[in-house]
Design an enzyme around this catalytic site. Sequence first.
Site, PDB file in Angstrom:
ATOM      1  N   HIS A  22      29.268   6.116   1.786  1.00 43.60           N
ATOM      2  CA  HIS A  22      30.189   7.256   1.750  1.00 43.60           C
ATOM      3  C   HIS A  22      31.594   6.837   1.313  1.00 43.60           C
ATOM      4  CE1 HIS A  22      32.177  10.708   4.314  1.00 43.60           C
ATOM      5  NE2 HIS A  22      32.694  10.608   3.120  1.00 43.60           N
ATOM      6  N   HIS A  67      36.933   7.759  -0.891  1.00 43.83           N
ATOM      7  CA  HIS A  67      35.694   7.176  -1.400  1.00 43.83           C
ATOM      8  C   HIS A  67      36.051   6.132  -2.456  1.00 43.83           C
ATOM      9  CE1 HIS A  67      34.684  11.668  -0.643  1.00 43.83           C
ATOM     10  NE2 HIS A  67      34.621  11.002   0.488  1.00 43.83           N
ATOM     11  N   GLU A  72      35.668  17.544   6.421  1.00 40.55           N
ATOM     12  CA  GLU A  72      35.723  16.308   7.195  1.00 40.55           C
ATOM     13  C   GLU A  72      37.025  16.153   7.998  1.00 40.55           C
ATOM     14  OE1 GLU A  72      33.158  12.944   5.571  1.00 40.55           O
ATOM     15  OE2 GLU A  72      34.498  13.438   3.906  1.00 40.55           O
ATOM     16  N   HIS A 121      41.439   9.149   4.364  1.00 45.64           N
ATOM     17  CA  HIS A 121      39.998   9.023   4.132  1.00 45.64           C
ATOM     18  C   HIS A 121      39.740   9.122   2.638  1.00 45.64           C
ATOM     19  CE1 HIS A 121      35.745   9.517   4.076  1.00 45.64           C
ATOM     20  NE2 HIS A 121      35.853  10.705   3.517  1.00 45.64           N
TER      21      HIS A 121
HETATM   22 MN    MN Z   1      34.333  11.838   2.513  1.00 44.48          MN
END
Ligand code: MN
Length: 237
Positions: A168, A100, A79, A98
């Site tokens: 996500h 979760h 990603e 980034h």
């Molecule tokens: Mn991710």
Amino acid sequence: MPAAADRALVDKLVLANRILYRYGVVDGFGHASVRHDQSVDHFLLARNMAPALVRREDIVTFDLDGAALDAAGRRVYLERFIHGEIYRARPDVQAVVHSHSPNVIPFGVTGTPLQPVFHMSGFLAEGSALFEIRDVAGDTDMLISNAGLGAALAAALGSRSTVLMRGHGSTVVGASIEQTVYRALYAEVNARLQTQARQLGEVTYLNANEAAKAAAINDTQLPRVWELWAREVGAIE
Ligand code: MN
């Protein structure tokens, strides 16, 4: 390939990875990057590995297309396009996280924006943005695994600090590593508190003026929390 990045910046990125793990924003997954100090068209991001284990030598240089310049065969994050496309779209952004982080997930799946519950999350003044990958690419594996998806995510983020990614996770941006780590930590805390507050009753959020004033003050306090967090995760050997 730009000139070598500032060693202190690389060390700060290593610390950021460890701090984000220490405070439950990332686990074995998630990643943090910083824009390269020698080139606005490059950024630094660890190779494909658990953030808590990142060392200085694991930091790789990428261009904004997500191409690794010095990976030397090492695997890179699927990603990485999140980072490159946000740096391309947002010249003001110097760091990206980034994750979760779990308390944020319910907001993305219900389309409920994060809003500032308390002064520590003034950066949420405009609320969080929402990215619905299904609108862009239909049924996917949910990952931002190419530049097109990264650009769509960056467009959804717009001028805000935080974008929720339905089903996500989320992505947080800022003007420095310290500010972005702070925001990622407090986005997770705010999510937990906002959920609790909504269970009790109608919530009075900070209004836009209060949030902006609180955010300006908090930014002056970043060295204080960074010193604590850096000490907690230990020295870089
Ligand atoms: Mn991710």
